[in-house]
Design an enzyme around this catalytic site. Structure first.
Site, PDB file in Angstrom:
ATOM      1  N   LYS A 187       0.828  -1.221   0.000  1.00  0.00           N
ATOM      2  CA  LYS A 187       0.000   0.000   0.000  1.00  0.00           C
ATOM      3  C   LYS A 187       0.857   1.263   0.000  1.00  0.00           C
ATOM      4  O   LYS A 187       0.757   2.124   0.886  1.00  0.00           O
ATOM      5  CB  LYS A 187      -0.950   0.036   1.184  1.00  0.00           C
ATOM      6  CG  LYS A 187      -1.985  -1.079   1.162  1.00  0.00           C
ATOM      7  CD  LYS A 187      -3.064  -0.867   2.210  1.00  0.00           C
ATOM      8  CE  LYS A 187      -4.122  -1.937   2.190  1.00  0.00           C
ATOM      9  NZ  LYS A 187      -3.691  -3.248   2.674  1.00  0.00           N
TER      10      LYS A 187
ATOM     11  N   ILE B 241       5.218  10.207  -2.581  1.00  0.00           N
ATOM     12  CA  ILE B 241       5.617  10.784  -3.874  1.00  0.00           C
ATOM     13  C   ILE B 241       6.441   9.761  -4.669  1.00  0.00           C
ATOM     14  O   ILE B 241       7.004   8.819  -4.092  1.00  0.00           O
ATOM     15  CB  ILE B 241       6.425  12.091  -3.697  1.00  0.00           C
ATOM     16  CG1 ILE B 241       7.757  11.825  -2.978  1.00  0.00           C
ATOM     17  CG2 ILE B 241       5.604  13.142  -2.965  1.00  0.00           C
ATOM     18  CD1 ILE B 241       8.732  13.002  -3.060  1.00  0.00           C
TER      19      ILE B 241
HETATM   20  P1  BMP Z   1      -8.649 -10.814   6.849  1.00  0.00           P
HETATM   21  O1  BMP Z   1      -9.261 -11.781   5.793  1.00  0.00           O
HETATM   22  O2  BMP Z   1      -7.989 -11.556   7.964  1.00  0.00           O
HETATM   23  O3  BMP Z   1      -9.640  -9.797   7.321  1.00  0.00           O
HETATM   24  O4  BMP Z   1      -7.451 -10.044   6.111  1.00  0.00           O
HETATM   25  C1  BMP Z   1      -7.665  -9.185   5.036  1.00  0.00           C
HETATM   26  C2  BMP Z   1      -6.363  -8.719   4.457  1.00  0.00           C
HETATM   27  O5  BMP Z   1      -6.627  -7.888   3.319  1.00  0.00           O
HETATM   28  C3  BMP Z   1      -5.481  -7.889   5.377  1.00  0.00           C
HETATM   29  O6  BMP Z   1      -4.134  -8.225   5.102  1.00  0.00           O
HETATM   30  C4  BMP Z   1      -5.735  -6.451   4.979  1.00  0.00           C
HETATM   31  O7  BMP Z   1      -4.564  -5.656   5.126  1.00  0.00           O
HETATM   32  C5  BMP Z   1      -6.088  -6.589   3.501  1.00  0.00           C
HETATM   33  N1  BMP Z   1      -7.065  -5.574   3.005  1.00  0.00           N
HETATM   34  C6  BMP Z   1      -8.352  -5.509   3.487  1.00  0.00           C
HETATM   35  O8  BMP Z   1      -8.743  -6.268   4.384  1.00  0.00           O
HETATM   36  N2  BMP Z   1      -9.228  -4.576   2.951  1.00  0.00           N
HETATM   37  C7  BMP Z   1      -8.867  -3.712   1.965  1.00  0.00           C
HETATM   38  O9  BMP Z   1      -9.698  -2.949   1.500  1.00  0.00           O
HETATM   39  C8  BMP Z   1      -7.549  -3.786   1.467  1.00  0.00           C
HETATM   40  C9  BMP Z   1      -6.669  -4.728   1.989  1.00  0.00           C
HETATM   41  O10 BMP Z   1      -5.451  -4.819   1.490  1.00  0.00           O
END
Ligand code: BMP
Length: 277
Positions: free
Chosen positions: A94, A98
């Site tokens: 993520k 810049i």
């Molecule tokens: P989980 O299924 O345990 O909730 O994990 C979701 C993963 O996806 C995490 O690593 C989080 O950083 C990422 N993530 C998210 O949950 N929502 C978003 O909108 C973007 C993400 O990268």
């Protein structure tokens, strides 16, 4: 017909970015549109989860900066598992700075993300220069970039005009931007005045916030089922973390494997239903 309604194999042939093509080919070979997000803090748990879920995934998503005992050799182990189980690697970094700074964060530091991660992602918030900066590092290495067009969390600001601008930024950088982290498809989104949707446009939609048993996590995360993501919203890859390994503190590796198999099957069946609709 929109390009995304074709098979993964057909779509692979038409991708201009090598990482997008490799990912779609892996999805087809393994009959898996599942990406497991391995959000654990010890190298041991990290590697044992990846080895357990490896047979059932086409993509492993990492947050390499949360590993407490990180050493460069961990990347070698990760690459060995990637070769053993035939999956690609997506560092969920993520980026959000810049162009000059993100190029350094991508290439350098302790993690040297660009050297091992086939795919990474960026917030569009700084504007097109973030893509330009990352592309200077990623394109020569045949990497692909995803833009965060939407987020799965309650109250996310990435919606409406912001999402539309993200899609426009992607359309201006087709060689490097392979798709979006999003909850929906982006065909028809952000078209400029007089611009028509290009039927050949085929961005990959990778969707986090997927769970079969929970609807949220008490910290803003919101879950939808693989069926909702893939069949109703046209997602290409479901991203699942805790739904598969639960609480890493009391993890049973056989159960982790069983859950990965369960999510793989749910995601793939939803794709087959989409094809046959
Ligand atoms: P989980 O299924 O345990 O909730 O994990 C979701 C993963 O996806 C995490 O690593 C989080 O950083 C990422 N993530 C998210 O949950 N929502 C978003 O909108 C973007 C993400 O990268």
């Amino acid at each position: 017909m929109a390009a995304y309604l074709n098979t993964y194999a057909d779509r692979a042939k038409k991708q201009i970015n090598p990482a997008a093509r490799d990912l779609l080919e892996a999805v087809e070979r393994k009959q898996s549109n599942l990406c497991v997000s391995v959000d654990v803090t010890s190298s041991k748990d990290f590697l044992s989860i990846i080895d357990a879920v490896g047979p059932y995934v086409s993509l492993i998503k990492t947050h390499i900066d949360i590993i407490e005992d990180f050493e460069p050799s961990l990347i070698l182990r990760l690459q060995e598992l990637s070769a053993k189980h035939d999956f690609l690697i997506f560092e969920d970094r993520k980026f959000a700075d810049i162009g000059n700074t993100v190029a350094l964060q991508y290439s350098s530091g302790v993690h040297k993300i660009a050297t091992w991660s086939h795919i990474t992602n960026a917030h569009p918030v700084p504007g097109p220069s973030i893509i330009k900066g990352l592309a200077t590092v990623g394109l020569p290495l045949r990497r692909g970039l995803l833009l965060l067009a939407e987020m799965s969390t309650a109250g996310a600001l990435a919606r409406g005009a912001y999402t539309e601008d993200a899609v426009r930024m992607a359309r201006d950088a087709r060689d490097f931007v392979i798709g979006f982290i999003a909850q929906h498809r982006m065909e028809g989104v952000g078209l400029r005045e007089g611009e028509k949707q290009d039927d050949a446009e085929d961005y990959l939609i990778l969707t986090p916030g997927v769970g079969l048993d929970a609807t949220g996590d008490g910290l803003g995360q919101q879950y939808r089922t693989p069926q909702e993501a893939v069949l109703s919203s046209g997602s290409d890859i479901i991203i699942v973390g805790r739904g598969i390994y639960g609480n890493p503190g009391n993890m049973n590796i056989n159960e982790v494997q069983r859950q990965a198999e369960r999510y793989r099957e749910a995601g793939w069946n939803a794709y087959l239903q989409r094809l046959n609709r």
